[in-house]
Design a protein around this motif. Sequence first.
Motif, PDB file in Angstrom:
ATOM      1  N   PRO A 255      52.268  53.918  23.582  1.00 39.11           N
ATOM      2  CA  PRO A 255      52.529  53.029  24.697  1.00 39.11           C
ATOM      3  C   PRO A 255      53.199  51.703  24.188  1.00 39.11           C
ATOM      4  O   PRO A 255      54.144  51.412  25.048  1.00 39.11           O
ATOM      5  CB  PRO A 255      51.135  52.765  25.560  1.00 39.11           C
ATOM      6  N   PRO A 256      52.618  51.019  23.258  1.00 41.07           N
ATOM      7  CA  PRO A 256      53.402  49.682  22.844  1.00 41.07           C
ATOM      8  C   PRO A 256      55.000  49.811  22.715  1.00 41.07           C
ATOM      9  O   PRO A 256      55.654  48.841  22.898  1.00 41.07           O
ATOM     10  CB  PRO A 256      52.725  49.081  21.494  1.00 41.07           C
ATOM     11  N   ILE A 415      38.069  51.605  17.729  1.00 42.02           N
ATOM     12  CA  ILE A 415      38.847  50.843  18.700  1.00 42.02           C
ATOM     13  C   ILE A 415      40.114  51.566  18.581  1.00 42.02           C
ATOM     14  O   ILE A 415      40.707  51.825  17.426  1.00 42.02           O
ATOM     15  CB  ILE A 415      39.028  49.463  18.245  1.00 42.02           C
ATOM     16  N   ILE A 416      41.093  51.519  19.516  1.00 43.10           N
ATOM     17  CA  ILE A 416      42.513  52.000  19.373  1.00 43.10           C
ATOM     18  C   ILE A 416      43.351  50.910  19.483  1.00 43.10           C
ATOM     19  O   ILE A 416      43.419  50.562  20.628  1.00 43.10           O
ATOM     20  CB  ILE A 416      42.819  53.312  20.303  1.00 43.10           C
ATOM     21  N   THR A 417      43.919  50.429  18.524  1.00 42.02           N
ATOM     22  CA  THR A 417      45.204  49.187  18.738  1.00 42.02           C
ATOM     23  C   THR A 417      46.293  49.676  18.222  1.00 42.02           C
ATOM     24  O   THR A 417      46.602  49.971  17.009  1.00 42.02           O
ATOM     25  CB  THR A 417      44.504  48.158  17.961  1.00 42.02           C
ATOM     26  N   GLY A 418      47.166  49.862  19.240  1.00 43.87           N
ATOM     27  CA  GLY A 418      48.566  50.279  18.969  1.00 43.87           C
ATOM     28  C   GLY A 418      48.771  51.763  18.222  1.00 43.87           C
ATOM     29  O   GLY A 418      49.640  51.887  17.658  1.00 43.87           O
ATOM     30  N   GLY A 419      47.973  52.543  18.791  1.00 45.05           N
ATOM     31  CA  GLY A 419      48.040  53.727  18.063  1.00 45.05           C
ATOM     32  C   GLY A 419      47.075  54.129  16.826  1.00 45.05           C
ATOM     33  O   GLY A 419      47.138  55.252  16.332  1.00 45.05           O
ATOM     34  N   GLU A 420      46.572  53.009  16.258  1.00 46.25           N
ATOM     35  CA  GLU A 420      45.755  53.086  15.207  1.00 46.25           C
ATOM     36  C   GLU A 420      44.203  53.196  15.523  1.00 46.25           C
ATOM     37  O   GLU A 420      43.595  52.616  16.317  1.00 46.25           O
ATOM     38  CB  GLU A 420      45.966  51.889  14.263  1.00 46.25           C
ATOM     39  N   PRO A 446      40.864  44.368  25.633  1.00 45.86           N
ATOM     40  CA  PRO A 446      42.149  44.827  26.251  1.00 45.86           C
ATOM     41  C   PRO A 446      43.423  43.886  25.848  1.00 45.86           C
ATOM     42  O   PRO A 446      43.108  42.472  25.791  1.00 45.86           O
ATOM     43  CB  PRO A 446      41.972  44.768  28.025  1.00 45.86           C
ATOM     44  N   ASP A 447      44.519  44.569  25.602  1.00 47.72           N
ATOM     45  CA  ASP A 447      45.687  43.912  25.312  1.00 47.72           C
ATOM     46  C   ASP A 447      46.915  44.534  25.842  1.00 47.72           C
ATOM     47  O   ASP A 447      47.106  45.732  25.779  1.00 47.72           O
ATOM     48  CB  ASP A 447      45.814  43.664  23.917  1.00 47.72           C
ATOM     49  N   TYR A 511      35.110  41.897  29.290  1.00 51.67           N
ATOM     50  CA  TYR A 511      36.653  42.051  29.025  1.00 51.67           C
ATOM     51  C   TYR A 511      37.164  43.083  29.941  1.00 51.67           C
ATOM     52  O   TYR A 511      38.503  43.136  30.033  1.00 51.67           O
ATOM     53  CB  TYR A 511      37.032  42.137  27.543  1.00 51.67           C
ATOM     54  N   TRP A 512      36.492  44.034  30.172  1.00 51.20           N
ATOM     55  CA  TRP A 512      36.980  45.348  30.793  1.00 51.20           C
ATOM     56  C   TRP A 512      37.032  45.411  32.238  1.00 51.20           C
ATOM     57  O   TRP A 512      37.396  46.377  32.520  1.00 51.20           O
ATOM     58  CB  TRP A 512      36.552  46.765  30.007  1.00 51.20           C
TER      59      TRP A 512
END
Length: 520
Positions: A255-256, A415-420, A446-447, A511-512
């Motif tokens: 998604p990013p 945690i999934i951040t930018g696909g990582e 969330p970001d 946060y969510w």
Amino acid sequence: MSDSPAAIISDRVEHWSTVKPDELAMAFQGSEYTWSQWYDRILRVAAALADAGIVAGDTVAFVDKNNLSCIEVTYAASLLGAANVVPNWRLAGEELDYVLADSGARILFVGSELHPQILAIRDRLTAVERIFSIGGEHDEFEPWIDGVSPLHPRPHVSPDATALILYSSGTTGRPKGIRLTHRNLFAHSDSMLDIMPVEEDHRFLVAMPMFHVGGTCYAIMGIHAGKHCYFTREADGPSIFAGLAAGANIAFLVPPVIAGVLAAGEQAINAFKAFKRIVYGAAPMPLPLLRAALAAWPDTEFVQVYGMTELAGVVTALMPDVHRDEAQTERMASAGTPIPGMEVRIVDPVTLEDAPTGITGELWWRSEQCTPGYLGKPEATAETITAEGWLRSGDMGRADDGGFIFIEDRLKDMIITGGENVYSPEIERILVEHPAIAEVAVIGVPDDRWGETIKAVVVLVPDAIVDESELITYTRGRLAKFKCPTSIDVVEVLPRNPTGKILKRDLRKPYWDNRDNKLI
């Protein structure tokens, strides 16, 4: 899709080299190969590996940004019954040292840009017998295979031999090597191509990192189907647009990347209209972003996928018809339905009984795609895969009356951040070593760009004084950048349940709340 039951992955390359030897197969950084040329390269790499003493059961490793040579080594090593280990090239020295040692790789291929990083830990890589520099002015790969005769005869290799090893982040602070066999990879490709058949004019863009199933297993699917694959060095804008200009029109993206294109303006948006199909996943797609993408590219098929490395890639898919069906708007928040050959159970994690329809439980999966286990870790394997072959995903979800799976929570601290995929214990293990920190809990918040970003919540030792930037800098010296917190909160006490377990759900909740994707 294939004409035979599970065999070895190179059989498909051999097949296409016979059926359409002169048709373009691979393209990377100005180099192009037909199917016959590329199969010849694989056989020569295999012969060179055999000459170097690589035999069945051995491992080699490839550390680099995306490179066609990486997939060539995967196919070549697997021809010998050996496996290619593809670590995340972004790992910090200590982490990379651990992965390479744990894998037992005898030969290491490393991109020229990353050579200094490898040299810094060379004395700790005791199992590595030889290092080859890939690319750049002093490339050693092409001279190594130049003039080598193709492997002949081919040794017999079982479909259940390990062909590929990808490392996950460790739930207990150390990564685990996930073994994927020829059978696993065959099953994944066949199932995906069953639901997403390719057309004559389809061309695959391989942009995601090869250390992910979204890179390597996606590429193997394209090769399995006999489609032209255009490999990019990185998943950045210029590389992707170059692939589009070269005729690529099918892609797996996170998604990013899609968000970046939409933000880049009309020219970039118009260029993306050339994509006939965009498969996306590896991180939640915020609903406003998805709606914007559907509006921007009305003629493009969108397919959302949910998956796991332990299952060779995709587990469920939300197909194009649902994306544009107003009557199924609620299912846009789902991960779709299981792909062919994939069985699912939704299990109460306490009672281990199946949960009723609509009730949340842990997602268990069973398929020929399932890994035989973690490299050298029988205990971890037994904890994850039941005696009946069910893989416990650690993800919490529910199914609606149509079988659509909704991912609602994580049993594991991932945690999934930018696909990582990042596991909080890995970061907590580093932070708690700081002299000012008494306790720490790491959560995903969330970001808008990355889906989630990493926040650490810490309790300081009495009278300690430390600021946020100092702690973030401390982690950056010990972890890959994508694993480091982007923010740190200092609190007096961490919330706990009566047994003393930290309540991360309570930490995430503020946060969510009121988000489209409330992964709390």
